[in-house]
Design a protein around this motif. Structure first.
Motif, PDB file in Angstrom:
ATOM      1  N   GLU A  26      -3.038   8.837 -72.758  1.00  0.00           N
ATOM      2  CA  GLU A  26      -3.770   7.234 -72.898  1.00  0.00           C
ATOM      3  C   GLU A  26      -4.733   7.810 -71.641  1.00  0.00           C
ATOM      4  O   GLU A  26      -5.716   7.393 -71.379  1.00  0.00           O
ATOM      5  N   GLU A  27      -3.730   7.204 -70.442  1.00  0.00           N
ATOM      6  CA  GLU A  27      -4.250   7.156 -69.249  1.00  0.00           C
ATOM      7  C   GLU A  27      -5.662   8.327 -68.654  1.00  0.00           C
ATOM      8  O   GLU A  27      -6.717   8.798 -68.312  1.00  0.00           O
ATOM      9  N   ALA A  28      -4.630   9.958 -69.124  1.00  0.00           N
ATOM     10  CA  ALA A  28      -5.713  10.821 -68.775  1.00  0.00           C
ATOM     11  C   ALA A  28      -6.752  11.148 -69.963  1.00  0.00           C
ATOM     12  O   ALA A  28      -7.907  11.225 -69.928  1.00  0.00           O
ATOM     13  N   GLU A  29      -6.994  10.999 -70.668  1.00  0.00           N
ATOM     14  CA  GLU A  29      -7.645  10.834 -71.711  1.00  0.00           C
ATOM     15  C   GLU A  29      -9.019   9.578 -71.823  1.00  0.00           C
ATOM     16  O   GLU A  29     -10.452   9.259 -71.058  1.00  0.00           O
ATOM     17  N   ASP A  30      -8.578   8.375 -70.536  1.00  0.00           N
ATOM     18  CA  ASP A  30      -9.535   7.204 -70.355  1.00  0.00           C
ATOM     19  C   ASP A  30     -10.434   8.501 -69.002  1.00  0.00           C
ATOM     20  O   ASP A  30     -11.339   7.629 -68.741  1.00  0.00           O
ATOM     21  N   ALA A  31      -9.879   8.995 -68.360  1.00  0.00           N
ATOM     22  CA  ALA A  31     -10.020   9.729 -67.182  1.00  0.00           C
ATOM     23  C   ALA A  31     -10.778  10.777 -67.177  1.00  0.00           C
ATOM     24  O   ALA A  31     -12.349  10.037 -66.546  1.00  0.00           O
ATOM     25  N   THR A  32     -10.942  11.312 -68.228  1.00  0.00           N
ATOM     26  CA  THR A  32     -12.030  12.864 -68.750  1.00  0.00           C
ATOM     27  C   THR A  32     -12.791  11.939 -68.866  1.00  0.00           C
ATOM     28  O   THR A  32     -13.997  11.860 -68.828  1.00  0.00           O
ATOM     29  N   GLN A  33     -12.646  10.762 -69.585  1.00  0.00           N
ATOM     30  CA  GLN A  33     -13.647  10.383 -70.502  1.00  0.00           C
ATOM     31  C   GLN A  33     -15.005   9.708 -69.576  1.00  0.00           C
ATOM     32  O   GLN A  33     -15.885   9.425 -70.023  1.00  0.00           O
ATOM     33  N   LEU A  75     -16.800  12.253 -68.167  1.00  0.00           N
ATOM     34  CA  LEU A  75     -18.324  12.757 -68.806  1.00  0.00           C
ATOM     35  C   LEU A  75     -19.161  11.680 -68.424  1.00  0.00           C
ATOM     36  O   LEU A  75     -19.669  12.294 -68.610  1.00  0.00           O
ATOM     37  N   VAL A  76     -18.541  10.641 -69.011  1.00  0.00           N
ATOM     38  CA  VAL A  76     -19.015   9.846 -69.023  1.00  0.00           C
ATOM     39  C   VAL A  76     -20.517   9.681 -67.217  1.00  0.00           C
ATOM     40  O   VAL A  76     -21.781   9.527 -67.555  1.00  0.00           O
ATOM     41  N   ARG A  77     -20.075   9.404 -66.490  1.00  0.00           N
ATOM     42  CA  ARG A  77     -20.646   9.218 -64.533  1.00  0.00           C
ATOM     43  C   ARG A  77     -21.635  10.775 -64.748  1.00  0.00           C
ATOM     44  O   ARG A  77     -22.518  11.016 -64.304  1.00  0.00           O
ATOM     45  N   LEU A  78     -20.729  11.857 -65.145  1.00  0.00           N
ATOM     46  CA  LEU A  78     -21.404  13.251 -65.095  1.00  0.00           C
ATOM     47  C   LEU A  78     -23.064  13.064 -66.296  1.00  0.00           C
ATOM     48  O   LEU A  78     -23.212  13.976 -65.521  1.00  0.00           O
ATOM     49  N   TRP A  79     -22.665  12.661 -67.349  1.00  0.00           N
ATOM     50  CA  TRP A  79     -24.058  12.504 -68.159  1.00  0.00           C
ATOM     51  C   TRP A  79     -25.068  11.981 -67.631  1.00  0.00           C
ATOM     52  O   TRP A  79     -25.873  12.073 -67.389  1.00  0.00           O
ATOM     53  N   ASN A  80     -24.536  10.864 -66.741  1.00  0.00           N
ATOM     54  CA  ASN A  80     -24.830   9.491 -66.224  1.00  0.00           C
ATOM     55  C   ASN A  80     -26.103  10.197 -64.745  1.00  0.00           C
ATOM     56  O   ASN A  80     -26.885   9.922 -65.072  1.00  0.00           O
ATOM     57  N   LYS A  81     -25.285  11.492 -64.943  1.00  0.00           N
ATOM     58  CA  LYS A  81     -26.118  12.124 -62.992  1.00  0.00           C
ATOM     59  C   LYS A  81     -26.470  13.473 -64.019  1.00  0.00           C
ATOM     60  O   LYS A  81     -27.106  14.362 -63.039  1.00  0.00           O
ATOM     61  N   SER A 108     -21.648  24.610 -58.118  1.00  0.00           N
ATOM     62  CA  SER A 108     -20.874  24.892 -59.284  1.00  0.00           C
ATOM     63  C   SER A 108     -20.267  22.509 -59.917  1.00  0.00           C
ATOM     64  O   SER A 108     -19.697  22.188 -59.551  1.00  0.00           O
ATOM     65  N   VAL A 109     -20.696  22.536 -61.191  1.00  0.00           N
ATOM     66  CA  VAL A 109     -20.447  21.540 -61.866  1.00  0.00           C
ATOM     67  C   VAL A 109     -18.956  21.357 -62.551  1.00  0.00           C
ATOM     68  O   VAL A 109     -18.805  20.360 -62.033  1.00  0.00           O
ATOM     69  N   GLU A 110     -18.266  22.392 -62.392  1.00  0.00           N
ATOM     70  CA  GLU A 110     -17.076  22.315 -62.877  1.00  0.00           C
ATOM     71  C   GLU A 110     -16.413  21.654 -61.374  1.00  0.00           C
ATOM     72  O   GLU A 110     -15.639  20.973 -61.693  1.00  0.00           O
ATOM     73  N   ALA A 111     -16.682  22.262 -60.404  1.00  0.00           N
ATOM     74  CA  ALA A 111     -16.082  21.480 -58.777  1.00  0.00           C
ATOM     75  C   ALA A 111     -16.494  20.018 -59.047  1.00  0.00           C
ATOM     76  O   ALA A 111     -15.658  19.426 -58.468  1.00  0.00           O
ATOM     77  N   LEU A 112     -17.737  19.743 -58.587  1.00  0.00           N
ATOM     78  CA  LEU A 112     -18.125  18.278 -59.154  1.00  0.00           C
ATOM     79  C   LEU A 112     -16.994  17.656 -59.863  1.00  0.00           C
ATOM     80  O   LEU A 112     -16.320  16.153 -59.449  1.00  0.00           O
ATOM     81  N   ALA A 113     -17.055  17.937 -61.151  1.00  0.00           N
ATOM     82  CA  ALA A 113     -16.517  17.151 -62.175  1.00  0.00           C
ATOM     83  C   ALA A 113     -14.589  17.349 -61.125  1.00  0.00           C
ATOM     84  O   ALA A 113     -14.016  16.321 -61.977  1.00  0.00           O
ATOM     85  N   MET A 114     -13.758  18.634 -61.319  1.00  0.00           N
ATOM     86  CA  MET A 114     -12.831  18.288 -60.481  1.00  0.00           C
ATOM     87  C   MET A 114     -12.389  17.385 -59.742  1.00  0.00           C
ATOM     88  O   MET A 114     -11.791  16.826 -59.119  1.00  0.00           O
ATOM     89  N   LEU A 138      -9.690  19.119 -66.842  1.00  0.00           N
ATOM     90  CA  LEU A 138     -10.248  17.682 -66.240  1.00  0.00           C
ATOM     91  C   LEU A 138      -8.746  17.095 -66.720  1.00  0.00           C
ATOM     92  O   LEU A 138      -7.900  16.001 -66.137  1.00  0.00           O
ATOM     93  N   PHE A 139      -8.830  17.205 -68.075  1.00  0.00           N
ATOM     94  CA  PHE A 139      -7.848  16.442 -69.101  1.00  0.00           C
ATOM     95  C   PHE A 139      -6.695  16.566 -68.357  1.00  0.00           C
ATOM     96  O   PHE A 139      -5.611  15.498 -67.499  1.00  0.00           O
ATOM     97  N   ARG A 140      -6.053  17.951 -67.775  1.00  0.00           N
ATOM     98  CA  ARG A 140      -5.122  18.708 -67.218  1.00  0.00           C
ATOM     99  C   ARG A 140      -4.646  17.612 -66.223  1.00  0.00           C
ATOM    100  O   ARG A 140      -3.760  17.271 -65.542  1.00  0.00           O
ATOM    101  N   LEU A 141      -6.221  17.642 -64.908  1.00  0.00           N
ATOM    102  CA  LEU A 141      -5.716  17.840 -63.931  1.00  0.00           C
ATOM    103  C   LEU A 141      -4.909  15.376 -64.100  1.00  0.00           C
ATOM    104  O   LEU A 141      -4.003  15.519 -62.835  1.00  0.00           O
ATOM    105  N   ALA A 142      -6.082  14.867 -64.676  1.00  0.00           N
ATOM    106  CA  ALA A 142      -5.740  13.295 -64.590  1.00  0.00           C
ATOM    107  C   ALA A 142      -4.317  13.367 -65.199  1.00  0.00           C
ATOM    108  O   ALA A 142      -3.709  12.874 -64.517  1.00  0.00           O
ATOM    109  N   LYS A 143      -4.172  14.474 -66.386  1.00  0.00           N
ATOM    110  CA  LYS A 143      -2.651  13.685 -66.577  1.00  0.00           C
ATOM    111  C   LYS A 143      -1.186  14.349 -66.248  1.00  0.00           C
ATOM    112  O   LYS A 143      -0.527  13.656 -66.070  1.00  0.00           O
ATOM    113  N   ARG A 144      -2.206  15.473 -64.968  1.00  0.00           N
ATOM    114  CA  ARG A 144      -0.678  15.469 -63.928  1.00  0.00           C
ATOM    115  C   ARG A 144      -1.108  14.072 -62.738  1.00  0.00           C
ATOM    116  O   ARG A 144       0.532  14.134 -62.756  1.00  0.00           O
TER     117      ARG A 144
END
Length: 171
Positions: free
Chosen positions: A29-36, A39-45, A54-60, A17-23
């Motif tokens: 910093e923006e990628a870290e924020d995006a990843t976080q 993850l918060v949105r996933l936790w809320n769900k 596939s939770v991974e596909a959903l997260a991506m 997730l971080f690498r995709l966001a960084k790309r």
């Protein structure tokens, strides 16, 4: 789902997730924020995560969409890529500069690709996703993913050949 179960589910792919966001966002910093944020949105769900194949596909997909939203909001407009993490201790200074220039040039070629081709190239070549997974993440037909990847590779190959053959071909 408790916190430990959630962590066990997301741990295998949170770096992706971080690498995709960084790309997409360029800035660490923006990628870290995006990843976080994802993850918060996933936790809320978390109570509904079990219904997804596939939770991974959903997260991506969530990461991709979040990054696109950030780019559209112009929050990350004036950021630049800096390659300062490449070091070859045995190479001469000239070789190091040449390698750094080559990396910057390759990064520029990739960044000049259309956004969809750039994302597909990232997911396939760097993240090593299967075509079916990329199709699911990007909500595309698998054949369209293959065609876009082929076009991206062809464009890169043509640009590299053009640069290497510059001034050496006889008309």
């Amino acid at each position: 789902m408790n916190q430990n179960e959630f962590v066990q589910i997301i741990t295998p792919f949170k770096d992706k997730l971080f690498r995709l966001a960084k790309r997409m966002l360029i800035s660490t910093e923006e990628a870290e924020d995006a990843t976080q944020e994802v993850l918060v949105r996933l936790w809320n769900k978390n109570s509904a995560l079990e219904q997804y194949n596939s939770v991974e596909a959903l997260a991506m997909t969530m990461t991709k969409n979040y990054c696109l939203d950030q780019l559209k909001s112009k929050r990350a407009t004036n950021l630049q890529i800096v390659h300062n993490n490449y070091q070859d201790k045995q190479a001469s200074v000239e070789t190091q500069i040449e390698h750094q220039n080559t990396l910057q040039w390759a990064e520029k070629l990739i960044n000049d690709l259309p956004e969809q081709q750039r994302l597909i190239l990232q997911l396939r070549e760097i993240e090593e996703y299967e075509f079916s997974e990329i199709a699911q993440v990007l909500e595309m037909n698998e054949t369209a993913v293959r065609v876009a990847l082929s076009r991206a590779r062809k464009t890169l190959r043509e640009q590299i050949e053009k640069a290497h053959n510059y001034g050496t071909q006889v008309s």
